[in-house]
Design an enzyme around this catalytic site. Structure first.
Site, PDB file in Angstrom:
ATOM      1  N   ASP A  68       0.834  -1.193   0.000  1.00 55.68           N
ATOM      2  CA  ASP A  68       0.000   0.000   0.000  1.00 55.68           C
ATOM      3  C   ASP A  68       0.876   1.253   0.000  1.00 55.68           C
ATOM      4  OD1 ASP A  68      -2.150  -1.723   0.187  1.00 55.68           O
ATOM      5  OD2 ASP A  68      -2.435  -1.424   2.342  1.00 55.68           O
ATOM      6  N   ARG A  69       0.363   2.310  -0.585  1.00 58.46           N
ATOM      7  CA  ARG A  69       1.135   3.551  -0.715  1.00 58.46           C
ATOM      8  C   ARG A  69       1.700   4.076   0.606  1.00 58.46           C
ATOM      9  NH1 ARG A  69       0.005   8.228  -5.106  1.00 58.46           N
ATOM     10  NH2 ARG A  69       1.957   9.335  -4.781  1.00 58.46           N
TER      11      ARG A  69
END
Length: 233
Positions: A68-69
């Site tokens: 995830d970012r």
């Protein structure tokens, strides 16, 4: 081996050979391109390979898995078309051992446990919901956690995934009252200054797809006083 391309890209290479490259992802970097149009980590790695080895033309790079970012830590890429399908198979058959570290505000109910939920993703808000039984459009999610350290205001958990679902660690920990520090989406009360969440892909262990050797990579923790307090484990 660990090296850096430049201050501008700040690419930290943790392991590299002819077939593989493993990097330590920063918070905010995206692994593959998305609708934001921001330059993905995969392109940064391609630039690194092209620059380091003076490669003409397009550089081959296969994305094996993603983070995830707002998450930091280990991301593995394939540098050859021979390695990519073998790595994909290895991950699909759950033969790669991924270990994460997370900082949570509340103590979990047990110092070590296995969590089993059924997660359903809502694409409209890019969020998963955890259920205690099989529910329509849900997928079974299993993880194992243990408390590694109690800090002044937080608890350091080590997590091993048995499945790889959308926002699995974030969603499952939140479901037992332990949202990850900085994770507003899953119930933490405030964001981290750099918009990260305190979830780090700490270690990856797998068999090399070509050399058949055991590879174990550990990612240094982010430069943050709270993470630094976790170093002495």
């Amino acid at each position: 081996m660990s090296k850096t391309l430049s201050n501008k890209s700040n690419l930290q290479v943790l392991f590299e050979d002819n077939h593989l490259i493993v990097v330590n992802k920063r918070a905010g970097d995206i692994v593959q391109g998305d609708k934001t149009g921001d330059k993905p980590l995969s392109d940064v790695v391609k630039d690194y390979i092209k620059h380091t080895y003076n490669k003409p033309g397009n550089v081959y790079l296969g994305v094996v898995h993603r983070l995830d970012r707002p998450t930091t830590g280990i991301v593995l890429f394939a540098k050859t078309s021979k390695a990519l399908p073998r790595l994909n198979k290895l991950f699909a058959e759950k033969k790669a051992q991924k270990t994460y570290w997370a900082l949570v505000k509340n103590a979990p109910p047990k110092t070590a446990d296995t969590l089993v939920h059924w997660l359903r993703k809502n694409p409209k808000n890019n969020k998963s919901t955890a259920f205690t039984k099989d529910t329509k459009d849900s997928k079974k999610a299993i993880l194992h956690y243990k408390v590694l350290k109690a800090l002044d205001h937080y608890f350091l958990l080590e997590i091993e995934l048995e499945t790889g679902r959308h926002h699995q660690i974030r969603c499952q920990l939140a479901s037992i009252g332990c949202p990850i520090k900085g994770d507003l989406k899953y119930g933490f009360n405030r964001s981290n200054p750099d918009a990260s969440i305190s979830l780090h892909a700490r270690q990856l262990e797998f068999t090399h797809p070509v050399k058949n050797e055991l590879i174990r990579v550990v990612a240094p923790l982010p430069e943050d006083p709270l993470w630094e307090a976790c170093e002495a484990i």
